[in-house]
Design an enzyme around this catalytic site. Sequence first.
Site, PDB file in Angstrom:
ATOM      1  N   LEU A 101       0.813  -1.218   0.000  1.00 27.94           N
ATOM      2  CA  LEU A 101       0.000   0.000   0.000  1.00 27.94           C
ATOM      3  C   LEU A 101       0.843   1.264   0.000  1.00 27.94           C
ATOM      4  O   LEU A 101       0.488   2.255  -0.638  1.00 27.94           O
ATOM      5  CB  LEU A 101      -0.939   0.002   1.216  1.00 27.94           C
ATOM      6  CG  LEU A 101      -2.117  -0.970   1.182  1.00 27.94           C
ATOM      7  CD1 LEU A 101      -2.894  -0.895   2.487  1.00 27.94           C
ATOM      8  CD2 LEU A 101      -3.027  -0.673  -0.010  1.00 27.94           C
ATOM      9  N   THR A 136       9.744   6.658   2.150  1.00 27.38           N
ATOM     10  CA  THR A 136      10.732   6.078   3.049  1.00 27.38           C
ATOM     11  C   THR A 136      10.518   4.589   3.220  1.00 27.38           C
ATOM     12  O   THR A 136       9.404   4.077   3.101  1.00 27.38           O
ATOM     13  CB  THR A 136      10.699   6.760   4.431  1.00 27.38           C
ATOM     14  OG1 THR A 136       9.541   6.303   5.165  1.00 27.38           O
ATOM     15  CG2 THR A 136      10.661   8.279   4.310  1.00 27.38           C
ATOM     16  N   ASP A 185      14.348   3.292   9.041  1.00 28.50           N
ATOM     17  CA  ASP A 185      13.821   2.272   9.944  1.00 28.50           C
ATOM     18  C   ASP A 185      13.059   3.053  11.013  1.00 28.50           C
ATOM     19  O   ASP A 185      13.664   3.761  11.822  1.00 28.50           O
ATOM     20  CB  ASP A 185      14.971   1.474  10.555  1.00 28.50           C
ATOM     21  CG  ASP A 185      14.511   0.452  11.590  1.00 28.50           C
ATOM     22  OD1 ASP A 185      13.327   0.483  11.997  1.00 28.50           O
ATOM     23  OD2 ASP A 185      15.339  -0.370  12.029  1.00 28.50           O
ATOM     24  N   ASN A 231       2.422   4.479   7.446  1.00 29.07           N
ATOM     25  CA  ASN A 231       1.963   3.232   6.839  1.00 29.07           C
ATOM     26  C   ASN A 231       2.796   2.024   7.258  1.00 29.07           C
ATOM     27  O   ASN A 231       2.307   0.895   7.205  1.00 29.07           O
ATOM     28  CB  ASN A 231       2.002   3.385   5.311  1.00 29.07           C
ATOM     29  CG  ASN A 231       1.796   2.074   4.592  1.00 29.07           C
ATOM     30  OD1 ASN A 231       0.699   1.530   4.556  1.00 29.07           O
ATOM     31  ND2 ASN A 231       2.874   1.530   4.030  1.00 29.07           N
ATOM     32  N   SER A 247      -4.558   2.443  10.213  1.00 31.20           N
ATOM     33  CA  SER A 247      -5.020   1.464  11.186  1.00 31.20           C
ATOM     34  C   SER A 247      -5.524   0.258  10.403  1.00 31.20           C
ATOM     35  O   SER A 247      -4.852  -0.222   9.490  1.00 31.20           O
ATOM     36  CB  SER A 247      -6.106   2.078  12.072  1.00 31.20           C
ATOM     37  OG  SER A 247      -6.615   1.138  12.984  1.00 31.20           O
ATOM     38  N   TYR A 288      -2.006  -8.094  17.099  1.00 32.65           N
ATOM     39  CA  TYR A 288      -1.943  -7.132  15.991  1.00 32.65           C
ATOM     40  C   TYR A 288      -3.015  -6.061  16.168  1.00 32.65           C
ATOM     41  O   TYR A 288      -2.737  -4.856  16.045  1.00 32.65           O
ATOM     42  CB  TYR A 288      -2.127  -7.855  14.656  1.00 32.65           C
ATOM     43  CG  TYR A 288      -2.369  -6.913  13.496  1.00 32.65           C
ATOM     44  CD1 TYR A 288      -1.336  -6.131  12.979  1.00 32.65           C
ATOM     45  CD2 TYR A 288      -3.639  -6.787  12.925  1.00 32.65           C
ATOM     46  CE1 TYR A 288      -1.561  -5.257  11.913  1.00 32.65           C
ATOM     47  CE2 TYR A 288      -3.864  -5.915  11.865  1.00 32.65           C
ATOM     48  CZ  TYR A 288      -2.830  -5.154  11.374  1.00 32.65           C
ATOM     49  OH  TYR A 288      -3.063  -4.276  10.327  1.00 32.65           O
ATOM     50  N   LYS A 301      -3.185  -1.692  16.591  1.00 33.19           N
ATOM     51  CA  LYS A 301      -4.032  -0.770  15.840  1.00 33.19           C
ATOM     52  C   LYS A 301      -5.020  -0.050  16.758  1.00 33.19           C
ATOM     53  O   LYS A 301      -5.389   1.096  16.486  1.00 33.19           O
ATOM     54  CB  LYS A 301      -4.753  -1.517  14.716  1.00 33.19           C
ATOM     55  CG  LYS A 301      -3.804  -2.083  13.664  1.00 33.19           C
ATOM     56  CD  LYS A 301      -2.884  -0.993  13.087  1.00 33.19           C
ATOM     57  CE  LYS A 301      -1.987  -1.486  11.979  1.00 33.19           C
ATOM     58  NZ  LYS A 301      -1.121  -0.414  11.442  1.00 33.19           N
ATOM     59  N   THR A 306      -3.398  -7.084  -1.203  1.00 29.77           N
ATOM     60  CA  THR A 306      -1.980  -6.728  -1.159  1.00 29.77           C
ATOM     61  C   THR A 306      -1.201  -7.938  -0.661  1.00 29.77           C
ATOM     62  O   THR A 306      -1.728  -9.043  -0.570  1.00 29.77           O
ATOM     63  CB  THR A 306      -1.757  -5.545  -0.206  1.00 29.77           C
ATOM     64  OG1 THR A 306      -2.046  -5.974   1.140  1.00 29.77           O
ATOM     65  CG2 THR A 306      -2.650  -4.363  -0.562  1.00 29.77           C
TER      66      THR A 306
END
Length: 285
Positions: free
Chosen positions: A22, A40, A63, A90, A141, A155, A159, A190
């Site tokens: 994404l 980046t 990083d 992201n 998110s 996970y 978020k 994705t």
Amino acid sequence: MSNVNTSQYKRVWFITGASRGLGALIAQAALDAGHAVVATGRNAAAITERLGVSPALLPVALDVTDEGQAKAAVDAAIGAFGRIDVLVNNAGFGLLAAIEESSDADVRRMFDTNVFGLLNVTRAVLPVMRRQRAGHVMNMSSVGGYRSAAGFGVYCSTKFAVEGITEALHAELQPLGVHATVVEPGYFRTDFLDASSLTVGQEVIGDYDATSGQIRRLAVEMNHNQPGDPQKLAAALVTLADAPNPPLRLALGTDTLRAIAEKNAYVTAETAAWQTLSSSTDFAV
């Protein structure tokens, strides 16, 4: 000082995790719409390979878990373009495992990127936006940031943290002319369910086979068959950047809209069912 004429660009975007997935699609959509992009990722060469070479594109190695690198990347962005108008946080990855199956090392590594990394970059960018009295922070998110689920609990907890951070940012930055939006994608087609973006817990506990175990199997079936179109997601963020009054939350995908409606209905019903006990704990007046 900027070494280019930034007036030729509509906005300057700063995007993390932009070498693939994404992040790369969002960067490309912004470039195609006439924006400048500071893209980046851990490997700047991979960004150039993916997005090409353009005066409007600045690839920067970053990083996000390294606060010093985040500050250096922002300095590079200002040196090249003079401002930052849109920050897209992201960078991140997932963990598929029951809570008990999630190792301490995997959990800490994910929080370092998804939460503390986001904070590193946000703290580095906000002084620029505050000076400008303008800007838009977009924090990526997930549907899992609004509703947690078996197999993705840890996970989702990262978020949930992003949601809480963004809600506070929205209140803190609004008087300064800076916007904050938390973006909640559902399942988009994705590489998120590939090994490059998703860590799968090594321990498998049989008692969770009907819950988290079932999700493990469904993830394999769903991989690259997700309903969401990632190109349309990228275009939606360009549209979001143009909004004069952007929302605090932006759900993307009919699956996210459905999940939000279902959770809201569940919370409303449960709150009503337990209202008497819930309201019994105040001091008597």
